[in-house]
Design an enzyme around this catalytic site. Structure first.
Site, PDB file in Angstrom:
ATOM      1  N   MET A  92       0.797  -1.235   0.000  1.00  0.00           N
ATOM      2  CA  MET A  92       0.000   0.000   0.000  1.00  0.00           C
ATOM      3  C   MET A  92       0.828   1.284   0.000  1.00  0.00           C
ATOM      4  O   MET A  92       0.342   2.331   0.410  1.00  0.00           O
ATOM      5  CB  MET A  92      -0.962  -0.003   1.195  1.00  0.00           C
ATOM      6  CG  MET A  92      -1.947  -1.161   1.196  1.00  0.00           C
ATOM      7  SD  MET A  92      -2.883  -1.298  -0.338  1.00  0.00           S
ATOM      8  CE  MET A  92      -4.083   0.005  -0.069  1.00  0.00           C
ATOM      9  N   ARG A  93       2.071   1.225  -0.451  1.00  0.00           N
ATOM     10  CA  ARG A  93       2.882   2.439  -0.556  1.00  0.00           C
ATOM     11  C   ARG A  93       3.115   2.763  -2.024  1.00  0.00           C
ATOM     12  O   ARG A  93       3.347   1.854  -2.837  1.00  0.00           O
ATOM     13  CB  ARG A  93       4.254   2.241   0.106  1.00  0.00           C
ATOM     14  CG  ARG A  93       4.233   1.811   1.539  1.00  0.00           C
ATOM     15  CD  ARG A  93       3.620   2.809   2.476  1.00  0.00           C
ATOM     16  NE  ARG A  93       4.317   4.108   2.480  1.00  0.00           N
ATOM     17  CZ  ARG A  93       3.828   5.200   3.037  1.00  0.00           C
ATOM     18  NH1 ARG A  93       2.654   5.188   3.614  1.00  0.00           N
ATOM     19  NH2 ARG A  93       4.517   6.322   3.014  1.00  0.00           N
ATOM     20  N   LEU A  95       5.406   3.881  -4.987  1.00  0.00           N
ATOM     21  CA  LEU A  95       6.838   3.681  -5.208  1.00  0.00           C
ATOM     22  C   LEU A  95       7.407   4.846  -6.026  1.00  0.00           C
ATOM     23  O   LEU A  95       6.718   5.399  -6.893  1.00  0.00           O
ATOM     24  CB  LEU A  95       7.054   2.361  -5.954  1.00  0.00           C
ATOM     25  CG  LEU A  95       6.595   1.124  -5.174  1.00  0.00           C
ATOM     26  CD1 LEU A  95       6.470  -0.090  -6.094  1.00  0.00           C
ATOM     27  CD2 LEU A  95       7.564   0.833  -4.021  1.00  0.00           C
ATOM     28  N   HIS A 111      -4.250  -6.248  -9.436  1.00  0.00           N
ATOM     29  CA  HIS A 111      -5.237  -5.210  -9.128  1.00  0.00           C
ATOM     30  C   HIS A 111      -6.639  -5.802  -9.321  1.00  0.00           C
ATOM     31  O   HIS A 111      -6.889  -6.484 -10.316  1.00  0.00           O
ATOM     32  CB  HIS A 111      -5.034  -4.008 -10.056  1.00  0.00           C
ATOM     33  CG  HIS A 111      -5.982  -2.899  -9.759  1.00  0.00           C
ATOM     34  ND1 HIS A 111      -5.823  -2.062  -8.669  1.00  0.00           N
ATOM     35  CD2 HIS A 111      -7.131  -2.515 -10.378  1.00  0.00           C
ATOM     36  CE1 HIS A 111      -6.835  -1.212  -8.641  1.00  0.00           C
ATOM     37  NE2 HIS A 111      -7.631  -1.456  -9.664  1.00  0.00           N
ATOM     38  N   GLU A 174     -11.163 -14.733  -5.267  1.00  0.00           N
ATOM     39  CA  GLU A 174     -10.959 -16.140  -5.668  1.00  0.00           C
ATOM     40  C   GLU A 174     -10.197 -16.215  -6.992  1.00  0.00           C
ATOM     41  O   GLU A 174      -9.321 -17.043  -7.176  1.00  0.00           O
ATOM     42  CB  GLU A 174     -12.322 -16.800  -5.912  1.00  0.00           C
ATOM     43  CG  GLU A 174     -12.825 -17.674  -4.818  1.00  0.00           C
ATOM     44  CD  GLU A 174     -14.220 -18.172  -5.170  1.00  0.00           C
ATOM     45  OE1 GLU A 174     -14.424 -18.687  -6.290  1.00  0.00           O
ATOM     46  OE2 GLU A 174     -15.115 -17.999  -4.319  1.00  0.00           O
TER      47      GLU A 174
HETATM   48  C1  GRF Z   1      -6.076  -7.569  -3.385  1.00  0.00           C
HETATM   49  O1  GRF Z   1      -7.405  -7.367  -3.725  1.00  0.00           O
HETATM   50  C2  GRF Z   1      -5.168  -7.067  -4.477  1.00  0.00           C
HETATM   51  O2  GRF Z   1      -5.714  -7.199  -5.743  1.00  0.00           O
HETATM   52  C3  GRF Z   1      -5.015  -5.605  -4.128  1.00  0.00           C
HETATM   53  O3  GRF Z   1      -4.970  -5.558  -2.737  1.00  0.00           O
HETATM   54  C4  GRF Z   1      -5.656  -6.696  -2.197  1.00  0.00           C
HETATM   55  C5  GRF Z   1      -4.664  -7.395  -1.308  1.00  0.00           C
HETATM   56  O4  GRF Z   1      -5.233  -8.489  -0.633  1.00  0.00           O
HETATM   57  N1  GRF Z   1      -3.850  -5.049  -4.791  1.00  0.00           N
HETATM   58  P1  GRF Z   1      -4.287  -9.583   0.020  1.00  0.00           P
HETATM   59  O5  GRF Z   1      -3.373  -8.829   1.002  1.00  0.00           O
HETATM   60  O6  GRF Z   1      -3.500 -10.231  -1.064  1.00  0.00           O
HETATM   61  O7  GRF Z   1      -5.189 -10.524   0.739  1.00  0.00           O
END
Ligand code: GRF
Length: 216
Positions: A92-93, A95, A111, A174
């Site tokens: 969540m950073r 880059l 994503h 999933e």
């Molecule tokens: C996922 O939905 C991914 O696509 C997005 O952030 C979420 C991370 O979930 N980039 P996890 O930490 O892999 O469970």
């Protein structure tokens, strides 16, 4: 040929990280996870990785005066672990351009939308709001702009009339857990190249690979 050495960057839950770890532990897997790195010491995924016997590292972003020095510290950890490919998995950073350039075509992201639709956060709420009939997930090479870059693989998820953000997120997740290992395998097998900012995938199709082209 040796297995491709992969580093995974996480900030939280790490369910995609788990899917990658599981797929790499299968006999004959062409990639191995050599490091799980997090900016957040409380990331739940770190415990799972450690239990799976994978080296973990925390580089706390708050300990650095700016993004550039934080990114350089991560870069050092990744290189000293011998990482050849980075998988962002809920990292969540943002880059820096320097970090992205240093790992160009050697860093991928997942994503939860069919990019280029709905980049950024709150993808499922925005997909529902827009009334799209299909959404899904995308694995792509990373470029400086968030959630852009050559697309490696996508999976499509139909939106149901009764869907909520939670139900849709669960069905997309999933597919994420199937798609990310597939994309990693294709790269590790040396079957993915970037040409004019598009990816080209070569080689025989396995039964799973229609995911790359759900209409085909
Ligand atoms: C996922 O939905 C991914 O696509 C997005 O952030 C979420 C991370 O979930 N980039 P996890 O930490 O892999 O469970």
């Amino acid at each position: 040929m040796g297995r491709l050495k992969v580093g995974i960057l996480i900030s939280g839950r790490g369910s995609n990280m788990q899917a990658l770890i599981r797929s790499c532990s299968a006999p004959g897997a062409p990639a191995e996870i050599v490091l799980v790195l997090s900016n957040n010491a409380d990331a739940a995924g770190l415990g799972y990785a450690a239990q799976a016997g994978i080296p973990t590292k925390v580089v706390p972003h708050r300990a650095f005066p700016d993004r550039a020095s934080f990114d350089r510290a991560m870069d050092r950890e990744l290189r000293s672990a011998g990482v050849e490919l980075i998988c962002l998995a809920g990292f969540m950073r943002l880059l820096t351009d320097e970090f992205v350039a240093a790992w160009r075509d050697r860093m991928i992201n997942i994503h939860p939308s069919l990019l280029p639709a709905f980049p950024g956060l709150d993808t499922h709420a925005r997909a529902l709001e827009a009334g799209v009939r299909f959404t899904g997930c995308t694995v792509h090479f990373v470029r400086p702009d968030m959630d852009t870059g050559p697309i490696i693989a996508q999976a499509v998820v139909p939106v149901r009339p009764e869907d909520t953000e939670t139900s849709l997120a669960a069905r997309v997740l999933e597919q994420e857990h199937r798609l990310y290992p597939l994309a990693l395998r294709l790269i590790a097998e040396g079957r993915v190249r970037v040409e004019d900012e598009r990816t080209v995938v070569s080689g025989a199709q396995s039964p799973e690979e229609p995911l790359l082209n759900p209409a085909g």
